[in-house]
Motif scaffolding. Sequence first.
Motif, mmCIF file in Angstrom:
data_model
loop_
_atom_site.group_PDB
_atom_site.id
_atom_site.type_symbol
_atom_site.label_atom_id
_atom_site.label_comp_id
_atom_site.label_asym_id
_atom_site.label_seq_id
_atom_site.Cartn_x
_atom_site.Cartn_y
_atom_site.Cartn_z
ATOM 1 N N UNK A 151 0.788 -1.226 0.000
ATOM 2 C CA UNK A 151 0.000 0.000 0.000
ATOM 3 C C UNK A 151 0.819 1.275 0.000
ATOM 4 N N UNK A 152 1.950 1.267 -0.690
ATOM 5 C CA UNK A 152 2.817 2.458 -0.763
ATOM 6 C C UNK A 152 2.362 3.347 -1.929
ATOM 7 N N UNK A 153 1.256 4.039 -1.745
ATOM 8 C CA UNK A 153 0.605 4.730 -2.850
ATOM 9 C C UNK A 153 1.466 5.834 -3.444
ATOM 10 N N UNK A 213 4.169 4.317 -5.569
ATOM 11 C CA UNK A 213 3.611 3.809 -6.828
ATOM 12 C C UNK A 213 3.332 4.946 -7.800
ATOM 13 N N UNK A 214 2.821 6.059 -7.296
ATOM 14 C CA UNK A 214 2.528 7.202 -8.160
ATOM 15 C C UNK A 214 3.804 7.711 -8.828
ATOM 16 N N UNK A 229 -16.223 -2.179 -5.165
ATOM 17 C CA UNK A 229 -16.901 -1.201 -6.030
ATOM 18 C C UNK A 229 -15.941 -0.655 -7.081
ATOM 19 N N UNK A 230 -14.720 -0.338 -6.660
ATOM 20 C CA UNK A 230 -13.720 0.182 -7.598
ATOM 21 C C UNK A 230 -13.385 -0.844 -8.677
ATOM 22 N N UNK A 231 -13.196 -2.074 -8.275
ATOM 23 C CA UNK A 231 -12.879 -3.124 -9.243
ATOM 24 C C UNK A 231 -13.999 -3.275 -10.274
ATOM 25 N N UNK A 232 -15.208 -3.287 -9.806
ATOM 26 C CA UNK A 232 -16.342 -3.442 -10.718
ATOM 27 C C UNK A 232 -16.481 -2.233 -11.640
ATOM 28 N N UNK A 285 -5.479 4.134 -7.235
ATOM 29 C CA UNK A 285 -4.393 4.620 -8.096
ATOM 30 C C UNK A 285 -4.086 3.626 -9.211
ATOM 31 N N UNK A 286 -3.954 2.362 -8.857
ATOM 32 C CA UNK A 286 -3.615 1.348 -9.854
ATOM 33 C C UNK A 286 -4.690 1.248 -10.933
#
Length: 203
Positions: free
Chosen positions: A83-85, A88-89, A162-165, A124-125
Motif C-alpha cells: 500500500x505504498x501509494x 507507486x505514483x 466497487x472500484x474493481x467493478x 491509483x492502480x
Amino acid sequence: MGSASADEALLAAAGSGDVAAIDRALTGGAAIDAQDPQRRTALLVAVAYDRTDAALRLIQAGANVNVQAKNHDSAWLLAGALGRTAILAAMLDQGRVDYAKRNRFGGNALIPACERGHVETVRLLLERSKIDVNHINNLGWTALLEAVFLGNGGERHQEIIRLLLKHKADVNLADRDGKTPLWHAKKHGYAAIVTILEAAGGR
C-alpha cells in the motif's frame, strides 16, 4: 556495478531512509540498482521499510522499478502489496513499469493490494496504471476474488470491490472450483458485498 563499499552504503542508506547518504553513495560510484545477497535493490529496500523520501529520491535518480529479488518481489510489486501509494505514483510518473512481472504467487501489484484493503493504492492502480484487473494468479484467483474471500467484509473491502467493478472486473470470473465472487461472499456471510455483487450482475 559500482564499488562494493559504495553499493553497500547505498543499500544501507535506503534501509534507514537517509536521503543525503543515498546521494553521497551515488556520487561515490554506487550502482543505483546494486543488489544485496537477497538480490534486493536499494529501491526495493526503501519500499520494504516504508522509506518514502528515500524511494522517491531513488526513482528520481533512475532506479529500475522492475528488478526482482530472490523471492520475486520487485519495488513495483511490493509497493502494491504494502500500500505504498505515493511511491507507486512516482513509479507511474517514471513510466517504466513492466506489467508482465509477477510475484511469487503469479500475481500482479493489484491483487495483494485488494486483499489487504489498501483502498487508495487500488484506486491509483485502477485509474492510472495499465494493470490487468482480471489477471488470474497461480492460485486461480483474481483481485476481485481475493477482495471478497481474503478480505474481512468491511467498508474498505466493500469500496475496493466497487472500484474493481467500476473498472471492468469480471463479476462472475470464478475460481478453479467454479465458485464465483458472489458464492464466496454468501459463504462468508458478507451481506453488504453480496448486495454489491448482485447489483453488478453477480451469479
